[in-house]
Design an enzyme around this catalytic site. Structure first.
Site, PDB file in Angstrom:
ATOM      1  N   ASP A 106       0.869  -1.181   0.000  1.00  9.33           N
ATOM      2  CA  ASP A 106       0.000   0.000   0.000  1.00  9.33           C
ATOM      3  C   ASP A 106       0.910   1.236   0.000  1.00  9.33           C
ATOM      4  OD1 ASP A 106      -2.161   1.703   0.386  1.00  9.33           O
ATOM      5  OD2 ASP A 106      -2.638   1.039   2.388  1.00  9.33           O
ATOM      6  N   SER A 107       1.163   1.838   1.162  1.00 11.85           N
ATOM      7  CA  SER A 107       2.087   2.976   1.205  1.00 11.85           C
ATOM      8  C   SER A 107       3.521   2.534   0.903  1.00 11.85           C
ATOM      9  CB  SER A 107       2.048   3.630   2.592  1.00 11.85           C
ATOM     10  OG  SER A 107       2.611   2.762   3.552  1.00 11.85           O
ATOM     11  N   ASN A 109       5.434   1.411   3.357  1.00 10.24           N
ATOM     12  CA  ASN A 109       6.188   1.566   4.614  1.00 10.24           C
ATOM     13  C   ASN A 109       6.559   0.231   5.256  1.00 10.24           C
ATOM     14  OD1 ASN A 109       6.419   4.463   5.011  1.00 10.24           O
ATOM     15  ND2 ASN A 109       4.200   4.450   5.137  1.00 10.24           N
ATOM     16  N   LYS A 134      -1.211  -1.582  -4.568  1.00 10.85           N
ATOM     17  CA  LYS A 134      -2.007  -0.353  -4.663  1.00 10.85           C
ATOM     18  C   LYS A 134      -1.041   0.773  -5.012  1.00 10.85           C
ATOM     19  CE  LYS A 134      -5.515  -1.117  -1.123  1.00 10.85           C
ATOM     20  NZ  LYS A 134      -6.029  -0.615   0.172  1.00 10.85           N
ATOM     21  N   ARG A 168     -10.311 -13.894   6.056  1.00  9.34           N
ATOM     22  CA  ARG A 168      -9.078 -14.222   5.342  1.00  9.34           C
ATOM     23  C   ARG A 168      -9.235 -15.474   4.477  1.00  9.34           C
ATOM     24  NH1 ARG A 168      -4.718 -11.279   7.624  1.00  9.34           N
ATOM     25  NH2 ARG A 168      -4.947 -10.770   9.814  1.00  9.34           N
TER      26      ARG A 168
END
Ligand code: IMP
Ligand code: MG
Length: 186
Positions: A106-107, A109, A134, A168
């Site tokens: 995602d980010s 990080n 993403k 999940r």
């Protein structure tokens, strides 16, 4: 817990499409690691479903290991960049060919933190296989050598990805309708 159909807006990647792509990634990895014995590393818990499907398509002898991290951020997202190791590997990866298997970037990080951490152990090589990307949410540049799908900026669940630790098990990746989803009270 409610049935996922009550808050699913749509299936983003169906089971057949997922399995086909996972098989292709496994074949590509098998070719690239010919003559090598990689260690596949999964960050608990999201990447687990992907890892076990992927490894059954990898034909070179390999090992697997797990690590876990905790992130302090808003909700399930590690976007604040505050990430901490909570479970270390059992395997000594010094001099090994390491393939990190992730559910979603995602980010970036989380991945950036984990790669930096793994690099300190001096593996022979370190590559990343991520099922979902993403891309448009990236805050920090990270390498993805094997990528399943680029997806839009929507919150997704299923195939290892959770909503408050549930769902999940679903064999597909679905988009959650955040207007309809409410986290459990406990
Ligand atoms: P990053 O550090 O922002 O790249 O976040 C990566 C982690 O956030 C993933 O490993 C997931 O645990 C979680 N995450 C990000 N987006 C989603 C999503 O759409 N559904 C479920 N978990 C997500
Ligand atoms: Mg994850």
């Amino acid at each position: 817990m409610r049935d996922y159909k009550e808050f699913m807006s749509e299936i983003l990647i169906d089971e057949g499409t997922l399995q086909k792509r996972v098989a292709d990634l496994g074949a590509e990895i098998s070719r690239d690691y010919q003559g090598k014995n990689p260690v596949l590393i999964c960050i608990l818990r999201g990447g687990m479903v992907f890892l076990v499907d992927l490894m059954r398509h990898i034909t070179v002898p390999h090992q697997m290991d797990f690590m876990a991290i905790a992130s302090y951020g808003l909700g399930a997202r590690a976007s604040a960049g505050n990430v901490r190791l909570t479970l270390d590997l059992q395997t000594d990866i010094h001099g090994r060919d390491v393939l990190l298997v992730e559910d979603i970037v995602d980010s970036g990080n989380t991945l950036a933190y984990v790669l930096e951490f793994l690099q300190t152990r001096q593996p022979r090589s370190l590559k990343v296989c991520a099922l979902l990307d993403k891309e448009e949410r990236r805050e920090i540049a990270v390498p993805i050598h094997y990528r399943g799908f680029v997806i839009p900026d929507k919150y997704v669940f299923g195939y290892g990805l959770d909503l408050d630790e549930y769902y999940r098990n679903l064999p597909f990746v679905a988009i959650v309708d955040l207007e309809k989803y409410q986290p459990p009270l406990s």
